[in-house]
Design a protein around this motif. Structure first.
Motif, short mmCIF file in Angstrom:
data_model
loop_
_atom_site.label_atom_id
_atom_site.label_comp_id
_atom_site.label_asym_id
_atom_site.label_seq_id
_atom_site.Cartn_x
_atom_site.Cartn_y
_atom_site.Cartn_z
N ILE A 266 75.09 16.84 62.68
CA ILE A 266 75.70 17.57 63.80
C ILE A 266 76.79 18.53 63.31
CG2 ILE A 266 77.07 17.29 65.91
CD1 ILE A 266 75.57 14.65 66.36
N ALA A 267 77.48 18.16 62.23
CA ALA A 267 78.58 18.98 61.74
C ALA A 267 78.14 20.41 61.45
CB ALA A 267 79.19 18.36 60.49
N GLU A 268 76.91 20.58 60.95
CA GLU A 268 76.45 21.93 60.61
C GLU A 268 76.28 22.80 61.85
OE1 GLU A 268 73.09 22.17 58.04
OE2 GLU A 268 74.07 21.10 56.39
N ILE A 269 75.66 22.26 62.89
CA ILE A 269 75.46 23.09 64.08
C ILE A 269 76.80 23.36 64.77
CG2 ILE A 269 75.01 21.19 65.71
CD1 ILE A 269 72.87 23.02 66.97
N ARG A 270 77.74 22.45 64.67
CA ARG A 270 79.07 22.69 65.25
C ARG A 270 79.77 23.83 64.52
NH1 ARG A 270 81.94 19.00 68.25
NH2 ARG A 270 83.82 19.37 66.96
N MET A 271 79.58 23.91 63.20
CA MET A 271 80.18 25.00 62.45
C MET A 271 79.59 26.34 62.86
SD MET A 271 82.27 26.20 60.36
CE MET A 271 82.36 27.95 59.98
N ILE A 272 78.27 26.36 63.02
CA ILE A 272 77.59 27.60 63.41
C ILE A 272 78.01 28.02 64.81
CG2 ILE A 272 75.30 28.56 63.92
CD1 ILE A 272 74.36 26.67 61.56
N GLU A 273 78.17 27.07 65.70
CA GLU A 273 78.65 27.39 67.06
C GLU A 273 80.06 27.95 67.01
OE1 GLU A 273 76.14 23.89 69.44
OE2 GLU A 273 78.20 23.55 68.77
N THR A 274 80.88 27.41 66.11
CA THR A 274 82.25 27.90 65.99
C THR A 274 82.27 29.34 65.48
OG1 THR A 274 83.05 25.66 65.53
CG2 THR A 274 84.47 27.48 64.86
N ILE A 275 81.40 29.64 64.53
CA ILE A 275 81.31 31.01 64.02
C ILE A 275 80.87 31.97 65.12
CG2 ILE A 275 80.06 32.52 62.42
CD1 ILE A 275 79.92 30.16 60.48
N ALA A 276 79.86 31.55 65.89
CA ALA A 276 79.28 32.44 66.90
C ALA A 276 80.14 32.56 68.16
CB ALA A 276 77.88 31.95 67.27
N ASP A 277 80.72 31.44 68.59
CA ASP A 277 81.38 31.42 69.90
C ASP A 277 82.86 31.06 69.85
OD1 ASP A 277 78.80 31.85 71.08
OD2 ASP A 277 78.39 29.71 70.86
N GLY A 278 83.38 30.80 68.68
CA GLY A 278 84.79 30.47 68.57
C GLY A 278 85.11 29.01 68.78
N GLU A 279 84.09 28.22 69.19
CA GLU A 279 84.32 26.79 69.37
C GLU A 279 82.99 26.04 69.28
OE1 GLU A 279 85.81 25.83 73.21
OE2 GLU A 279 84.28 26.97 74.28
N ALA A 280 83.07 24.78 68.89
CA ALA A 280 81.88 23.94 68.82
C ALA A 280 81.53 23.43 70.21
CB ALA A 280 82.11 22.79 67.85
N LYS A 281 80.24 23.44 70.52
CA LYS A 281 79.78 22.97 71.82
C LYS A 281 79.05 21.63 71.74
CE LYS A 281 79.22 27.71 73.55
NZ LYS A 281 78.26 28.72 74.08
N THR A 282 78.36 21.41 70.62
CA THR A 282 77.61 20.17 70.47
C THR A 282 78.57 19.05 70.11
OG1 THR A 282 75.66 21.38 69.68
CG2 THR A 282 75.74 19.02 69.23
N ARG A 283 78.63 18.01 70.92
CA ARG A 283 79.53 16.90 70.66
C ARG A 283 78.94 15.99 69.58
NH1 ARG A 283 77.13 12.52 72.61
NH2 ARG A 283 75.76 12.64 74.43
N PHE A 284 79.79 15.18 69.00
CA PHE A 284 79.31 14.17 68.08
C PHE A 284 78.67 13.02 68.86
CE2 PHE A 284 82.52 16.14 65.18
CZ PHE A 284 81.63 16.50 64.18
N MET A 285 78.10 12.07 68.16
CA MET A 285 77.34 11.01 68.80
C MET A 285 78.23 10.05 69.58
SD MET A 285 74.68 10.20 65.66
CE MET A 285 73.45 9.35 66.65
N ALA A 286 77.64 9.54 70.66
CA ALA A 286 78.34 8.59 71.53
C ALA A 286 77.37 7.47 71.87
CB ALA A 286 78.82 9.30 72.80
N PRO A 287 77.86 6.34 72.37
CA PRO A 287 76.97 5.25 72.76
C PRO A 287 75.83 5.74 73.66
CG PRO A 287 79.22 4.47 72.79
CD PRO A 287 79.29 5.95 72.53
N GLY A 288 74.62 5.32 73.29
CA GLY A 288 73.42 5.75 74.02
C GLY A 288 72.63 6.81 73.30
#
Length: 336
Positions: A288-310
């Motif tokens: 997930i860390a990779e897609i969060r980095m790419i979102e930060t580059i493109a949009d200024g912030e990460a949108k994909t959250r890290f994993m949670a129960p479930g």
């Protein structure tokens, strides 16, 4: 050949030989009671296991149905587990996310950390998470198991010490990593128990896909039932698994049963860019860390959250004919 460790109520499980199609198994405890015992005496034991594997394939011995859910990680615990950085693209992306530069040395001197190896998760075990603020992430990787490796081996020599290959979900707690690294002593709390594939295979089982101590096949990572990563493990590998074994053995002997990981399998995009998600026609990501980095580059912030129960993750690799090679790691995050 293909080997697995079945849960039998003991700490180290029972060694079995598994059919190529992963449907049947035959107990191998008359040859070696556990995977570690086999590795301790590999030169003597391997030919006997190979003979049993041939009998299993020819259905010349009584077999039982193999259920991946009954398998432990091939080594339920190991004397040593060290994870490297074969895919520098991953290192570049993750370090950018922390605002850190990649030292030039990383391109010729592998990054490696020593993880906890006293207790691995089984491939279908839940991932316990106490706090979602810790940033739970999966990391789809390749790993190898060695026999005894003498100190100072070359990469070419190290290749001969790779006895088994498997997959790994190297669980990471991204929220704890920056604080730990700032202390200057590396990962500890940020690297909880990892899980390995139900089956470990000898390199020859991979055929032409095993070249230069690298698997030239896509690693399939699904997240919550959807394709998340299809990066090819044979592409963009700065270091081979033999390189990583040699690196680990630079100043010490490695005992039989040592596990060495590739680091997160990661591909660049076609133009050297970070690439696109699978949903957009790209090869996606193995964490997930990779897609969060790419979102930060493109949009200024990460949108994909890290994993949670479930949340669920599945890691698998298939051969050219579409058959599962190692079985699948299938895990769900649960509250600890």
């Amino acid at each position: 050949m293909k080997l697995a460790t079945l849960k039998d109520g003991t700490r180290d499980g029972k060694l079995v030989v598994v059919s190529k199609d992963l449907t049947r198994y035959c107990a191998a405890d008359n040859i070696a009671p556990t995977m570690q015992a086999a590795l301790d005496n590999w030169d003597e034991v391997a030919p006997k296991l190979e003979a049993l594997y041939t009998d299993v394939e020819h259905q010349a011995v009584p077999c039982e149905r193999f259920h991946e859910r009954e398998a432990h990680s091939p080594l339920p615990r190991a004397y040593q587990w060290a994870d490297g950085s074969a895919y520098i693209n991953h290192v570049e992306l993750v370090r950018k996310a922390r605002g850190a530069e990649v030292p030039e040395s990383f391109y010729h001197d592998p990054l490696m950390y020593q993880g906890g190896s006293d207790n691995f998760l089984a491939p279908r075990d839940d991932i316990p998470l106490k706090d979602t603020k810790w940033g739970c992430d999966m990391e789809g990787e390749i790993a190898v198991i060695t026999d005894d490796v003498p100190m100072g081996v070359s990469s070419d020599e190290a290749a001969g010490h790779i006895k088994l290959v498997m997959l790994v979900n190297d669980v990471s707690l991204r929220g704890l990593i920056p604080g730990e690294l700032a202390k200057g002593f590396g990962f500890f709390q940020s690297k909880p128990a990892s899980a390995f594939s139900p089956v470990a295979v000898t390199p020859d089982e991979l055929g032409d896909a095993w070249q230069g101590s690298v698997i030239h096949l896509p690693l399939m990572v699904d997240y919550n039932g959807e394709p998340f990563g299809r990066a090819n493990a044979g592409v963009d590998a700065t270091f081979s698994l033999a390189d990583l074994v040699a690196h680990a053995a630079k100043t010490r002997d490695l005992g039989a049963g040592t596990i060495i990981g590739s680091g997160t399998v990661s591909n660049q995009g076609p133009d050297g860019d970070p690439g696109k998600p699978v949903s957009e026609g790209g090869l996606g990501y193995s964490c997930i860390a990779e897609i969060r980095m790419i979102e930060t580059i493109a949009d200024g912030e990460a949108k994909t959250r890290f994993m949670a129960p479930g949340d669920t993750v599945r890691v698998e690799m298939k051969d050219a004919e579409g058959h599962s090679i190692f079985g699948a790691i299938e895990q769900k995050v649960v509250e600890a």
